[in-house]
Scaffold this motif. Structure first.
Motif, PDB file in Angstrom:
ATOM      1  N   UNK A  95     -49.502   6.731  -9.949  1.00 38.20           N
ATOM      2  CA  UNK A  95     -50.848   7.332 -10.048  1.00 38.20           C
ATOM      3  C   UNK A  95     -51.695   6.627 -11.086  1.00 38.20           C
ATOM      4  N   UNK A  96     -51.065   6.250 -12.206  1.00 34.72           N
ATOM      5  CA  UNK A  96     -51.841   5.689 -13.312  1.00 34.72           C
ATOM      6  C   UNK A  96     -51.587   4.190 -13.503  1.00 34.72           C
ATOM      7  N   UNK A  97     -51.049   3.538 -12.473  1.00 37.31           N
ATOM      8  CA  UNK A  97     -50.869   2.082 -12.470  1.00 37.31           C
ATOM      9  C   UNK A  97     -50.139   1.587 -13.712  1.00 37.31           C
ATOM     10  N   UNK A  98     -49.116   2.319 -14.120  1.00 39.49           N
ATOM     11  CA  UNK A  98     -48.378   1.932 -15.324  1.00 39.49           C
ATOM     12  C   UNK A  98     -47.820   0.520 -15.175  1.00 39.49           C
ATOM     13  N   UNK A  99     -48.118  -0.331 -16.144  1.00 35.19           N
ATOM     14  CA  UNK A  99     -47.575  -1.694 -16.157  1.00 35.19           C
ATOM     15  C   UNK A  99     -46.280  -1.666 -16.966  1.00 35.19           C
ATOM     16  N   UNK A 100     -45.157  -1.781 -16.290  1.00 36.96           N
ATOM     17  CA  UNK A 100     -43.866  -1.756 -16.982  1.00 36.96           C
ATOM     18  C   UNK A 100     -42.794  -2.289 -16.034  1.00 36.96           C
ATOM     19  N   UNK A 101     -41.633  -2.646 -16.583  1.00 36.94           N
ATOM     20  CA  UNK A 101     -40.521  -3.100 -15.715  1.00 36.94           C
ATOM     21  C   UNK A 101     -39.644  -1.944 -15.249  1.00 36.94           C
ATOM     22  N   UNK A 102     -40.168  -0.720 -15.250  1.00 39.17           N
ATOM     23  CA  UNK A 102     -39.356   0.443 -14.864  1.00 39.17           C
ATOM     24  C   UNK A 102     -38.895   0.340 -13.411  1.00 39.17           C
ATOM     25  N   UNK A 103     -39.786  -0.054 -12.503  1.00 35.79           N
ATOM     26  CA  UNK A 103     -39.425  -0.159 -11.097  1.00 35.79           C
ATOM     27  C   UNK A 103     -38.308  -1.193 -10.903  1.00 35.79           C
ATOM     28  N   UNK A 104     -38.478  -2.361 -11.524  1.00 35.09           N
ATOM     29  CA  UNK A 104     -37.471  -3.418 -11.372  1.00 35.09           C
ATOM     30  C   UNK A 104     -36.119  -2.977 -11.916  1.00 35.09           C
ATOM     31  N   UNK A 124     -20.649  -2.066 -18.598  1.00 34.29           N
ATOM     32  CA  UNK A 124     -21.272  -3.114 -19.424  1.00 34.29           C
ATOM     33  C   UNK A 124     -22.766  -3.276 -19.122  1.00 34.29           C
ATOM     34  N   UNK A 125     -23.095  -3.466 -17.831  1.00 28.80           N
ATOM     35  CA  UNK A 125     -24.488  -3.800 -17.504  1.00 28.80           C
ATOM     36  C   UNK A 125     -25.403  -2.570 -17.526  1.00 28.80           C
ATOM     37  N   UNK A 126     -24.901  -1.411 -17.115  1.00 30.87           N
ATOM     38  CA  UNK A 126     -25.730  -0.209 -17.254  1.00 30.87           C
ATOM     39  C   UNK A 126     -25.936   0.114 -18.734  1.00 30.87           C
ATOM     40  N   UNK A 132     -32.334  -0.606 -23.237  1.00 33.62           N
ATOM     41  CA  UNK A 132     -33.728  -1.015 -23.082  1.00 33.62           C
ATOM     42  C   UNK A 132     -33.928  -2.395 -22.508  1.00 33.62           C
ATOM     43  N   UNK A 133     -32.822  -3.059 -22.146  1.00 35.50           N
ATOM     44  CA  UNK A 133     -32.978  -4.380 -21.547  1.00 35.50           C
ATOM     45  C   UNK A 133     -33.562  -4.266 -20.140  1.00 35.50           C
ATOM     46  N   UNK A 134     -34.259  -5.326 -19.749  1.00 34.68           N
ATOM     47  CA  UNK A 134     -34.904  -5.360 -18.429  1.00 34.68           C
ATOM     48  C   UNK A 134     -34.013  -6.120 -17.452  1.00 34.68           C
ATOM     49  N   UNK A 135     -33.822  -5.549 -16.288  1.00 35.65           N
ATOM     50  CA  UNK A 135     -33.032  -6.193 -15.239  1.00 35.65           C
ATOM     51  C   UNK A 135     -33.802  -6.113 -13.925  1.00 35.65           C
ATOM     52  N   UNK A 169     -39.631 -12.080  -7.191  1.00 41.79           N
ATOM     53  CA  UNK A 169     -38.711 -11.341  -8.053  1.00 41.79           C
ATOM     54  C   UNK A 169     -39.537 -10.485  -9.012  1.00 41.79           C
ATOM     55  N   UNK A 170     -39.408  -9.181  -8.862  1.00 37.55           N
ATOM     56  CA  UNK A 170     -40.221  -8.252  -9.654  1.00 37.55           C
ATOM     57  C   UNK A 170     -39.864  -8.358 -11.129  1.00 37.55           C
ATOM     58  N   UNK A 171     -40.877  -8.593 -11.980  1.00 38.59           N
ATOM     59  CA  UNK A 171     -40.682  -8.744 -13.428  1.00 38.59           C
ATOM     60  C   UNK A 171     -39.639  -9.809 -13.758  1.00 38.59           C
ATOM     61  N   UNK A 172     -39.543 -10.809 -12.913  1.00 40.69           N
ATOM     62  CA  UNK A 172     -38.560 -11.868 -13.139  1.00 40.69           C
ATOM     63  C   UNK A 172     -38.817 -12.654 -14.409  1.00 40.69           C
ATOM     64  N   UNK A 173     -40.066 -12.752 -14.825  1.00 43.54           N
ATOM     65  CA  UNK A 173     -40.398 -13.565 -15.998  1.00 43.54           C
ATOM     66  C   UNK A 173     -39.976 -12.906 -17.298  1.00 43.54           C
ATOM     67  N   UNK A 174     -39.691 -11.608 -17.278  1.00 46.87           N
ATOM     68  CA  UNK A 174     -39.343 -10.919 -18.520  1.00 46.87           C
ATOM     69  C   UNK A 174     -37.967 -10.260 -18.454  1.00 46.87           C
ATOM     70  N   UNK A 175     -37.214 -10.508 -17.401  1.00 45.38           N
ATOM     71  CA  UNK A 175     -35.914  -9.857 -17.257  1.00 45.38           C
ATOM     72  C   UNK A 175     -34.896 -10.456 -18.226  1.00 45.38           C
TER      73      UNK A 175
END
Length: 402
Positions: A95-104, A124-126, A132-135, A169-175
């Motif tokens: 709704x509010x166009x949140x810019x974040x890697x939450x979806x990825x 390990x990975x979860x 707070x790491x981005x995947x 790749x969604x948010x690939x540049x910051x994963x």
């Protein structure tokens, strides 16, 4: 070959869905938080960030709101909630166009780890995601946005190597790490699909940001050149076929994307109604004209229909993860939801621009940001036509006689 026909008696089915008090609290909390931190000015500022989002805000989301933990079991440190709760949250971020890697992270990487990884890998990975790491998930080749994989896992003198390209790749540049789908050249057909954990700082892996129409969300391209893999990097067992798992992972992700689309469709209607109540033409607000009211009624119908499909699919997703229903049922629900949601968001955003008149497409008004997000999500993980074609194939192949 003699074709077998299955005969079913249609059961009397009563469908009733209602949020629990806890789900209402989660939805309202998400709405209050996102409406405060993802204002128009905040979205436009995040669009200019190198990562495509405000990293301080992501730290706040991951540490304080703990939204990436929504679909992670309590035994592994998560909140142990289901897809209905995740959908209710993502509807508000959409709704509010949140810019974040939450979806990825929560909708692409977490389902992949839960479905395909071993217990040790999940812990390990979860755990890294909970910190707070981005995947994210890389699964698409260069030729199409569909299921084609253009990454290959080859056996060489050094061992198994990844070679090829993954796009969109969604948010690939910051994963911080990727889950990369690859075809195994030493196997054949679907049996050769495998998933691999790869850290972003790995040598022989290059990441390139792709130009996108929707600047509120970044996509990247991964290039692997003889990237050497260890057996521990493969999700699940060595001989495990992951083609069907990948299909189910993408279905779960499509339901999550639908949630954002429903939120965007609703907000496209809301901000358009707010505008037409203020815009005066010929001595009266344009909201008073019958034709304008009809257009808004059509937009509301689209949003409500898509919302119904979304929460049906979210319930099916929970049943799938609990082992109550099969992958085919999940695929059907995901296609229903994605088809309705893609059309609803694009229709509402397009109508919103019309209702805004000539100023709708200008940068000063937010409706153009929703239109670009709607167009981008329309094709992400399959557009409405592709999902309807898959539904038709399911129905025809089942040869159900009622």
């Amino acid at each position: 070959m003699k074709r077998q026909h299955k005969t079913f008696t249609a059961p009397e089915v009563t469908v009733e869905f209602k949020f629990t008090d806890e789900q209402i609290m989660i939805r309202d909390t998400a709405e209050a938080f996102v409406s405060e931190v993802s204002t128009s000015a905040a979205v436009r500022s995040a669009m200019l960030e190198p990562a495509g989002y405000d990293k301080d805000l992501w730290r706040q989301i991951s540490a304080d709101m703990f939204w990436q933990a929504l679909p992670i079991p309590e035994a592994l440190g998560g909140l142990g909630l289901g897809y209905v709760e995740l959908a209710a949250t993502l509807e508000q971020t959409g709704r509010f166009l949140l810019c974040s890697p939450l979806m990825a992270t929560a909708a692409l990487a977490v389902p992949a780890i839960r479905l395909a990884a071993s217990e040790e890998q999940q812990a390990h990975y979860l755990g890294r995601i909970l910190e707070g790491q981005v995947a994210t998930l890389a699964h698409v080749g260069i030729q199409t946005h569909g299921s084609h994989i253009n990454m290959q896992a080859k056996i060489t003198d050094q061992g198994v190597c990844l070679n090829g390209l993954s796009r969109h790749v969604l948010n690939g540049q910051s994963a911080d790490f990727f889950i990369i789908a690859a075809e195994e050249t030493f196997a054949s057909g679907e049996l050769g699909v495998s998933l691999w954990f790869v850290d972003s700082n790995t040598q022989d892996l290059s990441v390139k940001v792709l130009p996108t129409m929707d600047q509120t969300r970044r996509l990247a391209e991964l290039q692997c050149d003889n990237l050497v893999l260890s057996p521990e990097q493969r999700l699940g067992g060595v001989a495990q076929c992951q083609a069907q798992l990948l299909s189910s992972i993408l279905d779960l992700a499509a339901i999550a994307v639908s949630a954002e689309q429903v939120g965007g469709a609703q907000q496209s209607l809301d901000i358009s109604v707010a505008y037409i109540k203020e815009r005066v033409q010929f001595g009266r607000t344009i909201a008073s004209y019958q034709a304008i009211k009809h257009k808004c009624a059509d937009m509301m119908l689209k949003a409500e229909s898509a919302r119904s499909g979304l929460y049906y699919a979210a319930c099916i997703a929970d049943e799938f993860l609990a082992g109550v229903c099969d992958a085919e049922t999940l695929a059907e629900a995901a296609s229903i939801s994605k088809a309705y949601s893609s059309e609803a968001f694009f229709f509402n955003a397009g109508c919103g621009i019309q209702l805004h008149g000539g100023v709708g497409i200008t940068s000063e008004y937010d409706i153009q940001l929703y239109f670009k997000r709607a167009k981008a999500l329309e094709s992400f993980l399959g557009n409405a036509s592709e999902h309807r074609e898959r539904l038709a194939k399911q129905l025809l192949d089942s040869e159900v006689l009622l």
